[in-house]
Design a protein around this motif. Structure first.
Motif, PDB file in Angstrom:
ATOM      1  N   ASP A 256       0.833  -1.184   0.000  1.00 14.00           N
ATOM      2  CA  ASP A 256       0.000   0.000   0.000  1.00 14.00           C
ATOM      3  C   ASP A 256       0.879   1.249   0.000  1.00 14.00           C
ATOM      4  O   ASP A 256       2.078   1.178  -0.218  1.00 14.00           O
ATOM      5  CB  ASP A 256      -0.964  -0.001   1.186  1.00 14.00           C
ATOM      6  CG  ASP A 256      -0.239  -0.160   2.514  1.00 14.00           C
ATOM      7  OD1 ASP A 256       1.001  -0.248   2.511  1.00 14.00           O
ATOM      8  OD2 ASP A 256      -0.906  -0.185   3.567  1.00 14.00           O
ATOM      9  N   ILE A 257       0.282   2.397   0.253  1.00 16.21           N
ATOM     10  CA  ILE A 257       1.017   3.659   0.177  1.00 16.21           C
ATOM     11  C   ILE A 257       2.108   3.731   1.251  1.00 16.21           C
ATOM     12  O   ILE A 257       3.151   4.350   1.032  1.00 16.21           O
ATOM     13  CB  ILE A 257       0.053   4.870   0.265  1.00 16.21           C
ATOM     14  CG1 ILE A 257       0.784   6.177  -0.071  1.00 16.21           C
ATOM     15  CG2 ILE A 257      -0.569   4.970   1.632  1.00 16.21           C
ATOM     16  CD1 ILE A 257       1.294   6.270  -1.467  1.00 16.21           C
ATOM     17  N   GLN A 258       1.913   3.102   2.388  1.00 12.18           N
ATOM     18  CA  GLN A 258       2.937   3.121   3.427  1.00 12.18           C
ATOM     19  C   GLN A 258       4.183   2.350   3.001  1.00 12.18           C
ATOM     20  O   GLN A 258       5.290   2.676   3.401  1.00 12.18           O
ATOM     21  CB  GLN A 258       2.390   2.555   4.727  1.00 12.18           C
ATOM     22  CG  GLN A 258       1.371   3.462   5.387  1.00 12.18           C
ATOM     23  CD  GLN A 258       0.837   2.885   6.672  1.00 12.18           C
ATOM     24  OE1 GLN A 258       1.033   1.705   6.958  1.00 12.18           O
ATOM     25  NE2 GLN A 258       0.147   3.702   7.441  1.00 12.18           N
TER      26      GLN A 258
ATOM     27  N   PRO B 187       8.384   5.949   1.082  1.00  3.21           N
ATOM     28  CA  PRO B 187       9.781   6.411   1.016  1.00  3.21           C
ATOM     29  C   PRO B 187      10.323   6.502  -0.411  1.00  3.21           C
ATOM     30  O   PRO B 187      11.000   7.461  -0.764  1.00  3.21           O
ATOM     31  CB  PRO B 187      10.557   5.359   1.828  1.00  3.21           C
ATOM     32  CG  PRO B 187       9.546   4.741   2.717  1.00  3.21           C
ATOM     33  CD  PRO B 187       8.258   4.768   1.953  1.00  3.21           C
ATOM     34  N   ALA B 188      10.002   5.528  -1.235  1.00  4.45           N
ATOM     35  CA  ALA B 188      10.475   5.558  -2.629  1.00  4.45           C
ATOM     36  C   ALA B 188       9.810   6.690  -3.395  1.00  4.45           C
ATOM     37  O   ALA B 188      10.465   7.374  -4.196  1.00  4.45           O
ATOM     38  CB  ALA B 188      10.190   4.220  -3.302  1.00  4.45           C
ATOM     39  N   LEU B 189       8.534   6.908  -3.164  1.00  5.00           N
ATOM     40  CA  LEU B 189       7.819   7.990  -3.831  1.00  5.00           C
ATOM     41  C   LEU B 189       8.364   9.352  -3.400  1.00  5.00           C
ATOM     42  O   LEU B 189       8.559  10.240  -4.234  1.00  5.00           O
ATOM     43  CB  LEU B 189       6.324   7.883  -3.530  1.00  5.00           C
ATOM     44  CG  LEU B 189       5.408   8.874  -4.225  1.00  5.00           C
ATOM     45  CD1 LEU B 189       5.514   8.716  -5.738  1.00  5.00           C
ATOM     46  CD2 LEU B 189       3.975   8.679  -3.771  1.00  5.00           C
ATOM     47  N   ALA B 190       8.635   9.518  -2.116  1.00  4.15           N
ATOM     48  CA  ALA B 190       9.195  10.778  -1.625  1.00  4.15           C
ATOM     49  C   ALA B 190      10.582  11.029  -2.214  1.00  4.15           C
ATOM     50  O   ALA B 190      10.910  12.158  -2.598  1.00  4.15           O
ATOM     51  CB  ALA B 190       9.264  10.760  -0.102  1.00  4.15           C
ATOM     52  N   ALA B 191      11.410  10.012  -2.299  1.00  2.00           N
ATOM     53  CA  ALA B 191      12.743  10.171  -2.888  1.00  2.00           C
ATOM     54  C   ALA B 191      12.644  10.524  -4.363  1.00  2.00           C
ATOM     55  O   ALA B 191      13.401  11.373  -4.863  1.00  2.00           O
ATOM     56  CB  ALA B 191      13.548   8.880  -2.700  1.00  2.00           C
ATOM     57  N   TRP B 192      11.734   9.892  -5.083  1.00  2.62           N
ATOM     58  CA  TRP B 192      11.570  10.175  -6.508  1.00  2.62           C
ATOM     59  C   TRP B 192      11.099  11.602  -6.731  1.00  2.62           C
ATOM     60  O   TRP B 192      11.631  12.302  -7.595  1.00  2.62           O
ATOM     61  CB  TRP B 192      10.580   9.182  -7.105  1.00  2.62           C
ATOM     62  CG  TRP B 192      10.416   9.334  -8.580  1.00  2.62           C
ATOM     63  CD1 TRP B 192      11.247   8.868  -9.551  1.00  2.62           C
ATOM     64  CD2 TRP B 192       9.362  10.024  -9.257  1.00  2.62           C
ATOM     65  NE1 TRP B 192      10.767   9.216 -10.792  1.00  2.62           N
ATOM     66  CE2 TRP B 192       9.615   9.930 -10.636  1.00  2.62           C
ATOM     67  CE3 TRP B 192       8.234  10.708  -8.821  1.00  2.62           C
ATOM     68  CZ2 TRP B 192       8.769  10.494 -11.582  1.00  2.62           C
ATOM     69  CZ3 TRP B 192       7.400  11.264  -9.775  1.00  2.62           C
ATOM     70  CH2 TRP B 192       7.673  11.163 -11.133  1.00  2.62           C
ATOM     71  N   LEU B 193      10.111  12.043  -5.952  1.00  4.95           N
ATOM     72  CA  LEU B 193       9.618  13.410  -6.097  1.00  4.95           C
ATOM     73  C   LEU B 193      10.686  14.440  -5.716  1.00  4.95           C
ATOM     74  O   LEU B 193      10.818  15.478  -6.365  1.00  4.95           O
ATOM     75  CB  LEU B 193       8.357  13.606  -5.262  1.00  4.95           C
ATOM     76  CG  LEU B 193       7.099  12.944  -5.819  1.00  4.95           C
ATOM     77  CD1 LEU B 193       5.950  13.069  -4.842  1.00  4.95           C
ATOM     78  CD2 LEU B 193       6.723  13.534  -7.159  1.00  4.95           C
ATOM     79  N   SER B 194      11.450  14.157  -4.670  1.00  2.00           N
ATOM     80  CA  SER B 194      12.526  15.065  -4.268  1.00  2.00           C
ATOM     81  C   SER B 194      13.590  15.169  -5.359  1.00  2.00           C
ATOM     82  O   SER B 194      14.090  16.259  -5.643  1.00  2.00           O
ATOM     83  CB  SER B 194      13.168  14.577  -2.963  1.00  2.00           C
ATOM     84  OG  SER B 194      12.223  14.586  -1.926  1.00  2.00           O
ATOM     85  N   ALA B 195      13.935  14.054  -5.955  1.00  7.47           N
ATOM     86  CA  ALA B 195      14.919  14.074  -7.039  1.00  7.47           C
ATOM     87  C   ALA B 195      14.377  14.837  -8.240  1.00  7.47           C
ATOM     88  O   ALA B 195      15.116  15.599  -8.883  1.00  7.47           O
ATOM     89  CB  ALA B 195      15.279  12.640  -7.438  1.00  7.47           C
ATOM     90  N   LEU B 196      13.108  14.675  -8.538  1.00  3.99           N
ATOM     91  CA  LEU B 196      12.500  15.397  -9.653  1.00  3.99           C
ATOM     92  C   LEU B 196      12.537  16.905  -9.414  1.00  3.99           C
ATOM     93  O   LEU B 196      12.919  17.672 -10.308  1.00  3.99           O
ATOM     94  CB  LEU B 196      11.062  14.919  -9.857  1.00  3.99           C
ATOM     95  CG  LEU B 196      10.293  15.533 -11.009  1.00  3.99           C
ATOM     96  CD1 LEU B 196      10.957  15.162 -12.334  1.00  3.99           C
ATOM     97  CD2 LEU B 196       8.856  15.080 -10.986  1.00  3.99           C
ATOM     98  N   VAL B 197      12.193  17.332  -8.220  1.00  8.47           N
ATOM     99  CA  VAL B 197      12.226  18.762  -7.888  1.00  8.47           C
ATOM    100  C   VAL B 197      13.654  19.288  -7.946  1.00  8.47           C
ATOM    101  O   VAL B 197      13.902  20.381  -8.461  1.00  8.47           O
ATOM    102  CB  VAL B 197      11.579  19.009  -6.510  1.00  8.47           C
ATOM    103  CG1 VAL B 197      11.842  20.414  -6.015  1.00  8.47           C
ATOM    104  CG2 VAL B 197      10.085  18.741  -6.582  1.00  8.47           C
ATOM    105  N   ALA B 198      14.614  18.532  -7.422  1.00  6.83           N
ATOM    106  CA  ALA B 198      16.013  18.964  -7.445  1.00  6.83           C
ATOM    107  C   ALA B 198      16.524  19.103  -8.881  1.00  6.83           C
ATOM    108  O   ALA B 198      17.230  20.069  -9.206  1.00  6.83           O
ATOM    109  CB  ALA B 198      16.876  17.971  -6.673  1.00  6.83           C
ATOM    110  N   ILE B 199      16.178  18.171  -9.739  1.00  2.92           N
ATOM    111  CA  ILE B 199      16.611  18.242 -11.141  1.00  2.92           C
ATOM    112  C   ILE B 199      15.994  19.444 -11.836  1.00  2.92           C
ATOM    113  O   ILE B 199      16.678  20.175 -12.567  1.00  2.92           O
ATOM    114  CB  ILE B 199      16.264  16.927 -11.872  1.00  2.92           C
ATOM    115  CG1 ILE B 199      17.147  15.796 -11.370  1.00  2.92           C
ATOM    116  CG2 ILE B 199      16.388  17.083 -13.380  1.00  2.92           C
ATOM    117  CD1 ILE B 199      16.715  14.420 -11.820  1.00  2.92           C
ATOM    118  N   LEU B 200      14.715  19.678 -11.612  1.00  4.96           N
ATOM    119  CA  LEU B 200      14.056  20.828 -12.240  1.00  4.96           C
ATOM    120  C   LEU B 200      14.627  22.151 -11.733  1.00  4.96           C
ATOM    121  O   LEU B 200      14.824  23.085 -12.516  1.00  4.96           O
ATOM    122  CB  LEU B 200      12.554  20.766 -12.011  1.00  4.96           C
ATOM    123  CG  LEU B 200      11.823  19.649 -12.758  1.00  4.96           C
ATOM    124  CD1 LEU B 200      10.359  19.596 -12.341  1.00  4.96           C
ATOM    125  CD2 LEU B 200      11.956  19.816 -14.251  1.00  4.96           C
TER     126      LEU B 200
END
Length: 64
Positions: free
Chosen positions: A29-31, A35-48
């Motif tokens: 489930d989402i739990q 952690p993987a979703l948060a890391a992916w979104l953080s990396a996306l924001v950092a790249i942008l």
């Protein structure tokens, strides 16, 4: 879980019932993926953000 084990050998075939206790399933489930979703979104924001900074610092427009 119960299954039948069949063993073929030179002296003949033997079978027996085998019972195995299985581990309970872990829900996906989402739990689990948070952690993987948060890391992916953080990396996306950092790249942008890095792309935006590099574009503004190294703009090749010579008309300015």
């Amino acid at each position: 879980m119960t299954y039948t084990l069949r063993v073929d050998s030179a002296s003949g075939t033997s079978t027996r019932a085998v019972t195995v206790d299985l581990q309970p399933c872990e829900p996906q489930d989402i739990q689990t993926w948070a952690p993987a979703l948060a890391a992916w979104l953080s990396a996306l924001v950092a790249i942008l953000c890095a792309r935006m900074v590099v574009t503004r610092m190294f703009n090749r427009d010579s008309s300015v």
